[in-house]
Write a protein that holds these residues in place. Structure first.
Motif, PDB file in Angstrom:
ATOM      1  N   ASP A  84       0.856  -1.179   0.000  1.00  0.00           N
ATOM      2  CA  ASP A  84       0.000   0.000   0.000  1.00  0.00           C
ATOM      3  C   ASP A  84       0.895   1.233   0.000  1.00  0.00           C
ATOM      4  O   ASP A  84       1.783   1.369   0.850  1.00  0.00           O
ATOM      5  N   VAL A  85       0.664   2.116  -0.962  1.00  0.00           N
ATOM      6  CA  VAL A  85       1.490   3.309  -1.116  1.00  0.00           C
ATOM      7  C   VAL A  85       0.714   4.532  -0.656  1.00  0.00           C
ATOM      8  O   VAL A  85      -0.399   4.795  -1.133  1.00  0.00           O
ATOM      9  N   HIS A  86       1.302   5.260   0.267  1.00  0.00           N
ATOM     10  CA  HIS A  86       0.715   6.506   0.754  1.00  0.00           C
ATOM     11  C   HIS A  86       1.072   7.620  -0.221  1.00  0.00           C
ATOM     12  O   HIS A  86       2.250   7.909  -0.442  1.00  0.00           O
ATOM     13  N   VAL A  87       0.057   8.235  -0.831  1.00  0.00           N
ATOM     14  CA  VAL A  87       0.293   9.181  -1.922  1.00  0.00           C
ATOM     15  C   VAL A  87      -0.515  10.444  -1.721  1.00  0.00           C
ATOM     16  O   VAL A  87      -1.610  10.420  -1.146  1.00  0.00           O
ATOM     17  N   HIS A 119       8.829   3.541   4.209  1.00  0.00           N
ATOM     18  CA  HIS A 119       8.944   4.901   4.717  1.00  0.00           C
ATOM     19  C   HIS A 119       7.562   5.510   4.968  1.00  0.00           C
ATOM     20  O   HIS A 119       6.581   5.142   4.317  1.00  0.00           O
ATOM     21  N   GLY A 120       7.529   6.469   5.883  1.00  0.00           N
ATOM     22  CA  GLY A 120       6.298   7.198   6.122  1.00  0.00           C
ATOM     23  C   GLY A 120       5.132   6.284   6.411  1.00  0.00           C
ATOM     24  O   GLY A 120       5.213   5.376   7.243  1.00  0.00           O
ATOM     25  N   ARG A 121       4.039   6.491   5.685  1.00  0.00           N
ATOM     26  CA  ARG A 121       2.822   5.715   5.901  1.00  0.00           C
ATOM     27  C   ARG A 121       2.605   4.620   4.865  1.00  0.00           C
ATOM     28  O   ARG A 121       1.540   3.999   4.852  1.00  0.00           O
ATOM     29  N   SER A 122       3.581   4.400   4.002  1.00  0.00           N
ATOM     30  CA  SER A 122       3.491   3.272   3.073  1.00  0.00           C
ATOM     31  C   SER A 122       3.827   1.976   3.799  1.00  0.00           C
ATOM     32  O   SER A 122       4.388   1.991   4.899  1.00  0.00           O
ATOM     33  N   SER A 123       3.483   0.848   3.174  1.00  0.00           N
ATOM     34  CA  SER A 123       3.759  -0.455   3.780  1.00  0.00           C
ATOM     35  C   SER A 123       5.250  -0.644   4.034  1.00  0.00           C
ATOM     36  O   SER A 123       6.093  -0.123   3.292  1.00  0.00           O
ATOM     37  N   ARG A 124       5.542  -1.404   5.095  1.00  0.00           N
ATOM     38  CA  ARG A 124       6.930  -1.713   5.417  1.00  0.00           C
ATOM     39  C   ARG A 124       7.102  -3.233   5.469  1.00  0.00           C
ATOM     40  O   ARG A 124       7.128  -3.842   6.547  1.00  0.00           O
ATOM     41  N   PRO A 125       7.238  -3.857   4.293  1.00  0.00           N
ATOM     42  CA  PRO A 125       7.483  -5.302   4.303  1.00  0.00           C
ATOM     43  C   PRO A 125       8.846  -5.595   4.909  1.00  0.00           C
ATOM     44  O   PRO A 125       9.743  -4.740   4.904  1.00  0.00           O
ATOM     45  N   ALA A 126       9.032  -6.807   5.408  1.00  0.00           N
ATOM     46  CA  ALA A 126      10.308  -7.164   6.030  1.00  0.00           C
ATOM     47  C   ALA A 126      11.423  -7.249   5.001  1.00  0.00           C
ATOM     48  O   ALA A 126      12.592  -6.995   5.323  1.00  0.00           O
ATOM     49  N   SER A 127      11.087  -7.574   3.762  1.00  0.00           N
ATOM     50  CA  SER A 127      12.103  -7.713   2.709  1.00  0.00           C
ATOM     51  C   SER A 127      11.559  -7.110   1.417  1.00  0.00           C
ATOM     52  O   SER A 127      10.399  -6.713   1.337  1.00  0.00           O
ATOM     53  N   TYR A 139      16.532   4.393  11.913  1.00  0.00           N
ATOM     54  CA  TYR A 139      17.106   3.202  12.548  1.00  0.00           C
ATOM     55  C   TYR A 139      16.082   2.075  12.620  1.00  0.00           C
ATOM     56  O   TYR A 139      16.425   0.904  12.484  1.00  0.00           O
ATOM     57  N   LYS A 140      14.818   2.431  12.790  1.00  0.00           N
ATOM     58  CA  LYS A 140      13.775   1.414  12.825  1.00  0.00           C
ATOM     59  C   LYS A 140      13.679   0.692  11.482  1.00  0.00           C
ATOM     60  O   LYS A 140      13.511  -0.531  11.423  1.00  0.00           O
ATOM     61  N   ILE A 141      13.802   1.454  10.384  1.00  0.00           N
ATOM     62  CA  ILE A 141      13.797   0.833   9.058  1.00  0.00           C
ATOM     63  C   ILE A 141      14.996  -0.098   8.909  1.00  0.00           C
ATOM     64  O   ILE A 141      14.885  -1.232   8.419  1.00  0.00           O
ATOM     65  N   LEU A 142      16.162   0.368   9.331  1.00  0.00           N
ATOM     66  CA  LEU A 142      17.378  -0.433   9.225  1.00  0.00           C
ATOM     67  C   LEU A 142      17.276  -1.733  10.012  1.00  0.00           C
ATOM     68  O   LEU A 142      17.773  -2.778   9.579  1.00  0.00           O
ATOM     69  N   GLN A 143      16.634  -1.684  11.170  1.00  0.00           N
ATOM     70  CA  GLN A 143      16.572  -2.839  12.051  1.00  0.00           C
ATOM     71  C   GLN A 143      15.446  -3.804  11.704  1.00  0.00           C
ATOM     72  O   GLN A 143      15.539  -4.998  11.997  1.00  0.00           O
ATOM     73  N   SER A 144      14.379  -3.315  11.099  1.00  0.00           N
ATOM     74  CA  SER A 144      13.197  -4.155  10.892  1.00  0.00           C
ATOM     75  C   SER A 144      13.046  -4.689   9.478  1.00  0.00           C
ATOM     76  O   SER A 144      12.089  -5.420   9.194  1.00  0.00           O
ATOM     77  N   THR A 145      13.984  -4.344   8.587  1.00  0.00           N
ATOM     78  CA  THR A 145      13.892  -4.799   7.202  1.00  0.00           C
ATOM     79  C   THR A 145      15.255  -5.294   6.713  1.00  0.00           C
ATOM     80  O   THR A 145      16.272  -5.148   7.404  1.00  0.00           O
ATOM     81  N   THR A 146      15.254  -5.816   5.495  1.00  0.00           N
ATOM     82  CA  THR A 146      16.490  -6.299   4.860  1.00  0.00           C
ATOM     83  C   THR A 146      17.123  -5.225   3.976  1.00  0.00           C
ATOM     84  O   THR A 146      17.923  -5.535   3.094  1.00  0.00           O
ATOM     85  N   ILE A 147      16.776  -3.962   4.219  1.00  0.00           N
ATOM     86  CA  ILE A 147      17.204  -2.890   3.329  1.00  0.00           C
ATOM     87  C   ILE A 147      18.720  -2.781   3.216  1.00  0.00           C
ATOM     88  O   ILE A 147      19.262  -2.478   2.144  1.00  0.00           O
ATOM     89  N   VAL A 148      19.441  -3.054   4.304  1.00  0.00           N
ATOM     90  CA  VAL A 148      20.904  -2.929   4.292  1.00  0.00           C
ATOM     91  C   VAL A 148      21.535  -3.919   3.316  1.00  0.00           C
ATOM     92  O   VAL A 148      22.500  -3.590   2.618  1.00  0.00           O
TER      93      VAL A 148
END
Length: 269
Positions: A10-13, A62-70, A172-181
């Motif tokens: 879901d994309v917040h637009v 990011h923001g209010r869009s979905s944050r999948p784990a990967s 930091y929450k994004i870095l810790q909760s996803t595979t983005i790195v």
């Protein structure tokens, strides 16, 4: 503001400006510390008042869009943009304005969908080639190290203020909760010669970050390229100089890219 299903997220637009606008500009924000708010409080409303169809959205995670784990390779971000445009019914070529990682997404989209890209204006960004992959890996690793220190957020708050501290906590929450790195440095790259990017491009660089090293290379590789070098500016041109940014974007959309095409012998192509 609303949420739209684009692929698997879901994309917040937010869309602003007249429905019958002669052009659409998509504003792409940067990684970790950014969201569509970066544009909403700087250039977005002003561009809409000029009669432009303006699309701003939160990137995945990011923001209010979905944050999948990967699922954080560049191609995922490019697919999100394609899906968003499809869902919004925007089938004409769009102008892409990208800040930092948003500029990299713009290059990736232009390479994958040249027929849907009218132009690119990027600020403090790199195209997704081998050198970018090296730099982004180093940057993400450094962010994990710095933000993972026990007193990191207190130091940021004391030194820079509460708002940067909140942005840092969100990053930091994004870095810790996803595979983005791991995902972003292992993204699919475009050709080193940038041959897939055929639209006009304007690059904006500050002199304090070192990214302006690309200027000569981009001039050699891109068919239609122009540049603005901002003396004394760092990586945060968008938020530090919003009025200047608005002027640069408006000038580009209302004639700058045509001048670049003319210089390249491509007017009317």
């Amino acid at each position: 503001m609303t949420k739209i299903k684009a692929g698997d997220i879901d994309v917040h637009v937010q869309r602003m400006g007249p429905a019958d606008a002669p052009m659409t500009v998509v504003l792409l924000h940067g990684l970790l510390y950014d969201s569509l708010a970066s544009y909403y409080f700087t250039v977005g409303p002003a561009l809409a008042e000029l009669g432009i169809d303006v699309v701003m959205y939160d990137l995945r995670g990011h923001g209010r869009s979905s944050r999948p784990a990967s699922g954080y390779k560049l191609e995922h971000f490019v697919d999100d943009l394609r899906g968003l445009l499809d869902e919004l019914g925007i089938d004409h070529p769009v102008h892409l304005v990208g800040n930092s990682f948003g500029g990299t997404i713009a290059f990736g989209f232009a390479a994958a969908y040249p027929e849907r890209t009218a132009s690119i204006l990027f600020m403090e960004a790199e195209p997704p080639v081998r050198q970018w992959a090296i730099h982004i890996r180093e940057g993400l690793t450094d962010a994990v190290h710095r933000l993972g220190k026990p007193d990191a957020f207190d130091y940021i708050a004391d030194t820079y203020g509460s708002h940067p501290a909140r942005l840092s906590k969100a990053a930091y929450k994004i870095l810790q909760s996803t595979t983005i790195v791991d995902d972003i440095p292992n993204s699919a790259l475009i050709s080193e010669d940038l041959s897939e990017v055929t639209c006009p491009v304007l690059g904006v660089f500050g002199t304090q970050t070192g990214l302006a090293y690309q200027v000569d290379l981009l001039r050699q590789k891109l068919t239609a390229f122009d540049v603005q070098i901002l003396d004394g500016m760092g990586h945060s041109v968008l938020v530090e100089k919003p009025a200047l940014t608005r002027t640069m974007v408006a000038d580009w959309l209302f004639g700058g890219h045509q001048a670049t095409l003319s210089a390249a012998g491509k007017v009317g192509a």
